[in-house]
Write a protein that holds these residues in place. Structure first.
Motif, PDB file in Angstrom:
ATOM      1  N   ASN A  72      -6.455  86.927  43.718  1.00 13.41           N
ATOM      2  CA  ASN A  72      -5.164  87.608  43.807  1.00 13.41           C
ATOM      3  C   ASN A  72      -4.526  87.299  45.158  1.00 13.41           C
ATOM      4  N   PRO A  73      -3.365  86.647  45.185  1.00 14.83           N
ATOM      5  CA  PRO A  73      -2.775  86.250  46.468  1.00 14.83           C
ATOM      6  C   PRO A  73      -2.263  87.418  47.288  1.00 14.83           C
ATOM      7  N   PHE A  74      -2.126  88.587  46.669  1.00 15.59           N
ATOM      8  CA  PHE A  74      -1.629  89.749  47.400  1.00 15.59           C
ATOM      9  C   PHE A  74      -2.753  90.567  48.027  1.00 15.59           C
ATOM     10  N   THR A  75      -3.923  90.535  47.447  1.00 14.43           N
ATOM     11  CA  THR A  75      -5.033  91.339  47.969  1.00 14.43           C
ATOM     12  C   THR A  75      -6.042  90.512  48.740  1.00 14.43           C
ATOM     13  N   ASN A  76      -5.975  89.180  48.616  1.00  8.17           N
ATOM     14  CA  ASN A  76      -6.921  88.320  49.326  1.00  8.17           C
ATOM     15  C   ASN A  76      -6.147  87.170  49.945  1.00  8.17           C
ATOM     16  N   THR A  77      -5.807  87.323  51.217  1.00  9.49           N
ATOM     17  CA  THR A  77      -5.029  86.295  51.906  1.00  9.49           C
ATOM     18  C   THR A  77      -5.885  85.461  52.849  1.00  9.49           C
ATOM     19  N   SER A  78      -7.193  85.652  52.834  1.00  6.70           N
ATOM     20  CA  SER A  78      -8.056  84.901  53.747  1.00  6.70           C
ATOM     21  C   SER A  78      -9.301  84.406  53.026  1.00  6.70           C
ATOM     22  N   ASN A  79      -9.107  83.864  51.827  1.00  8.32           N
ATOM     23  CA  ASN A  79     -10.246  83.305  51.100  1.00  8.32           C
ATOM     24  C   ASN A  79     -10.843  82.156  51.898  1.00  8.32           C
ATOM     25  N   THR A  80     -12.158  81.985  51.832  1.00  6.99           N
ATOM     26  CA  THR A  80     -12.830  80.980  52.651  1.00  6.99           C
ATOM     27  C   THR A  80     -13.518  79.935  51.794  1.00  6.99           C
ATOM     28  N   VAL A  81     -13.871  78.835  52.432  1.00  7.93           N
ATOM     29  CA  VAL A  81     -14.620  77.788  51.753  1.00  7.93           C
ATOM     30  C   VAL A  81     -15.976  78.309  51.304  1.00  7.93           C
ATOM     31  N   VAL A  82     -16.521  79.280  52.025  1.00  3.61           N
ATOM     32  CA  VAL A  82     -17.808  79.855  51.630  1.00  3.61           C
ATOM     33  C   VAL A  82     -17.664  80.669  50.347  1.00  3.61           C
ATOM     34  N   ASN A  83     -16.554  81.417  50.242  1.00  3.84           N
ATOM     35  CA  ASN A  83     -16.299  82.143  48.991  1.00  3.84           C
ATOM     36  C   ASN A  83     -16.270  81.178  47.821  1.00  3.84           C
ATOM     37  N   PHE A  84     -15.579  80.075  48.029  1.00  4.13           N
ATOM     38  CA  PHE A  84     -15.498  79.060  46.978  1.00  4.13           C
ATOM     39  C   PHE A  84     -16.880  78.486  46.665  1.00  4.13           C
ATOM     40  N   ILE A 319      -2.017  81.695  50.122  1.00  2.00           N
ATOM     41  CA  ILE A 319      -1.191  80.833  49.295  1.00  2.00           C
ATOM     42  C   ILE A 319      -0.016  80.260  50.068  1.00  2.00           C
ATOM     43  N   PHE A 320       0.394  80.901  51.156  1.00  2.00           N
ATOM     44  CA  PHE A 320       1.538  80.412  51.909  1.00  2.00           C
ATOM     45  C   PHE A 320       1.261  79.104  52.631  1.00  2.00           C
ATOM     46  N   GLN A 321      -0.016  78.688  52.656  1.00  2.00           N
ATOM     47  CA  GLN A 321      -0.326  77.370  53.208  1.00  2.00           C
ATOM     48  C   GLN A 321       0.078  76.257  52.257  1.00  2.00           C
ATOM     49  N   SER A 322       0.357  76.621  51.015  1.00  2.00           N
ATOM     50  CA  SER A 322       0.756  75.623  50.029  1.00  2.00           C
ATOM     51  C   SER A 322       2.061  74.956  50.448  1.00  2.00           C
ATOM     52  N   ILE A 323       2.109  73.650  50.278  1.00  2.00           N
ATOM     53  CA  ILE A 323       3.330  72.928  50.595  1.00  2.00           C
ATOM     54  C   ILE A 323       4.461  73.451  49.710  1.00  2.00           C
ATOM     55  N   GLY A 324       5.576  73.799  50.324  1.00  2.00           N
ATOM     56  CA  GLY A 324       6.720  74.305  49.582  1.00  2.00           C
ATOM     57  C   GLY A 324       7.322  75.542  50.216  1.00  2.00           C
ATOM     58  N   PHE A 325       6.481  76.493  50.596  1.00  2.00           N
ATOM     59  CA  PHE A 325       6.986  77.732  51.179  1.00  2.00           C
ATOM     60  C   PHE A 325       7.669  77.468  52.522  1.00  2.00           C
ATOM     61  N   LYS A 326       6.961  76.795  53.400  1.00  2.00           N
ATOM     62  CA  LYS A 326       7.510  76.568  54.734  1.00  2.00           C
ATOM     63  C   LYS A 326       8.749  75.681  54.667  1.00  2.00           C
ATOM     64  N   GLU A 327       8.710  74.680  53.792  1.00  2.00           N
ATOM     65  CA  GLU A 327       9.828  73.743  53.688  1.00  2.00           C
ATOM     66  C   GLU A 327      11.108  74.422  53.188  1.00  2.00           C
ATOM     67  N   PHE A 328      10.958  75.400  52.294  1.00  2.00           N
ATOM     68  CA  PHE A 328      12.126  76.107  51.745  1.00  2.00           C
ATOM     69  C   PHE A 328      12.334  77.474  52.401  1.00  2.00           C
ATOM     70  N   HIS A 329      11.714  77.695  53.544  1.00  2.00           N
ATOM     71  CA  HIS A 329      11.744  79.020  54.180  1.00  2.00           C
ATOM     72  C   HIS A 329      13.168  79.530  54.368  1.00  2.00           C
TER      73      HIS A 329
END
Length: 481
Positions: A72-84, A319-329
């Motif tokens: 959930n992008p609203f409740t988990n904004t710091s998912n890690t490679v270890v979680n994955f 999710i905000f690291q995804s390409i698109g958000f910053k470019e269209f900010h």
């Protein structure tokens, strides 16, 4: 053919975005009774299917997929490679146990690394002794979405005198107490913890005291890597460089970028593509995403985020690291009534060009990562290349060669084609400061050689020599009077 199989390999499909990784993975899954494990740090989040370029529902029906849209992008904004990693490994083991083929595919290459090699460090403090600082080398540490988070290559030994060692030991002990006393209590809420009010140069000085080997490999401005190394030391009282040496020993003593391989048998494909062709393909894909409602998807998510989270977007998290958000900010911040104005259309067009540029740059970084971290890795696993430049010849240049190679590996035979050669040189870490160019710092021999051979450095060196000659002549004139 399946009955004759002996040991099933773990299959990996690498490649830059837009090369056809998902297509090949699905085709291999259908042909070889496989299941797909997605290794994409953005596709783990629910929603935003267009901007993250998720496989469609129809494609997921063609072959079983895992680890897509489970966060959930609203409740988990710091998912890690270890979680994955901790979610992916049991899936891979289950698939193998059921006699099916696990196929790992995705654009987040350090996610893939975490599955193929044991290289992560545990930052948990275990109460297993009087100092309560036991280090477990099983490869589990909280690492954020950041290339600096994965453990880097160790390639040189610390060189200090006995006097230096003695002084460093005392300073190291004092600083260790200070770091441990003031370690961040809530890293999830405050990512830099107690380091936030200290500038990067001072943090680098502290790292030089406790771990000079690592400090010499990190640029003083690379704040994330510096903090990462200080965190390791503050948690364990052990320098990161010592931990990495232990990892190398566990990998048979070789200087590997990371720990030993996790699986006995792997089959790695790298889908390659001519860069010019890929750039055009990526631009066209962005245009298609726009036609499919990309901007509306970004608007809807942006609005929902601001309503639920009541805060500004942090483009370094989730999710905000995804390409698109910053470019269209700037465009996304416009009121709806202004989107179709001259200003709105201008910001939209600027965002579109920035998105295309960022996507092309991202593809280049992915390619560089594959070369450096998969091909150049000492004791690297074999990587087989296929070429998707001409999509009209996909079956001939991609699918059939991949099937032939995989069939041979499934039969414990050598494929008829050799794996790709590493090419280039492994990064050699040498710390240099250029006094000619305002004290610029370089942490690798390659960077230093490139700098000293650059026209900018040579011009600065020429100016310095002229100034020195002029000063010497003035001094000589003054002395002769």
């Amino acid at each position: 053919m399946m009955a004759a199989m002996r040991r099933l390999p773990v299959v990996v499909v690498l490649g830059a975005t837009g090369t056809g990784k998902s297509k090949l993975a699905i085709e291999l899954g259908q042909k070889f009774n496989g299941e797909i494990i997605s290794a994409d740090s953005m596709q783990i989040y629910e929603g935003l299917n267009i901007i993250t370029n998720k496989v469609t529902s129809a494609e997921q029906l063609q072959c079983q997929h895992h680890l897509i849209s489970y966060v959930n992008p609203f409740t988990n904004t710091s998912n890690t490679v270890v979680n994955f990693r901790d979610k992916a490994l049991p899936i891979i083991e289950r698939v193998l146990a059921e006699g099916r083929l696990p196929i790992i595919v995705g654009g987040t290459n350090y996610y893939i690394e975490s599955l193929l090699w044991k290289f992560l460090i545990d930052l948990q403090v275990h109460d297993e002794g009087p100092d309560a600082k036991k280090l477990r080398m099983s490869d589990s540490c909280p690492v954020t979405h950041n290339r600096a988070a994965s453990v880097a290559d160790e390639s040189f030994e610390e060189e200090v005198t006995l006097e230096d060692r003695g002084e460093a030991t005392l300073l190291r002990g004092n600083l260790a107490q200070e770091l441990c006393r003031t370690a961040a209590s809530d890293r999830a809420a405050d990512r830099e913890g107690k380091f936030k009010d200290t500038d990067s140069s001072e943090l680098h000085r502290q790292l030089t005291v406790v771990d000079p080997v690592t400090a010499r490999k990190i640029h003083p401005h690379n704040r994330r890597k510096i903090i990462r190394a200080l965190e390791v030391y503050s948690q364990h009282g052990v320098p990161l460089s010592d931990i990495l040496k232990s990892q190398h020993a566990s990998a048979g003593g070789m200087e590997a970028i990371s720990g030993p391989a996790r699986y006995e048998k792997t089959c790695i494909f790298w889908i390659q593509c001519d860069q010019t062709v890929l750039d055009d393909r990526l631009d066209a894909r962005v245009d298609t995403m726009m036609q499919h409602g990309l901007l509306q998807e970004l608007h809807d998510f942006h609005r929902e985020y601001r309503q639920k989270m009541q805060g500004d977007c942090d483009y370094t998290l989730g999710i905000f690291q995804s390409i698109g958000f910053k470019e269209f900010h700037n465009y996304l911040l416009l009121p709806e009534s202004e989107r179709d104005t001259v200003k709105g259309r201008q910001l939209r067009d600027e965002g579109l060009e920035l998105l295309k540029l960022a996507t092309r740059q991202y593809a280049k970084r992915q390619i560089k990562w594959i070369r450096n971290r998969f091909l150049k890795r000492p004791g690297a696993l074999p990587v087989y290349g296929v070429d998707s430049t001409d999509v009209s010849r996909w079956a001939e240049n991609v699918l059939q060669p991949a099937c032939d190679i995989l069939s041979a590996i499934l039969q414990d035979e050598n494929p008829g084609v050799p794996p790709l050669e590493a090419g280039g040189t492994v990064t050699e870490h040498v710390y240099n400061i250029c006094d000619v160019c305002a004290g610029r710092v370089f942490t690798t021999l390659q960077e230093w050689d490139a700098h000293t051979n650059s026209r900018k450095h040579k011009r600065a060196l020429s100016r310095q020599r002229k100034q020195l000659r002029k000063a010497a002549m003035l001094h000589s004139d003054e002395a002769s009077k």
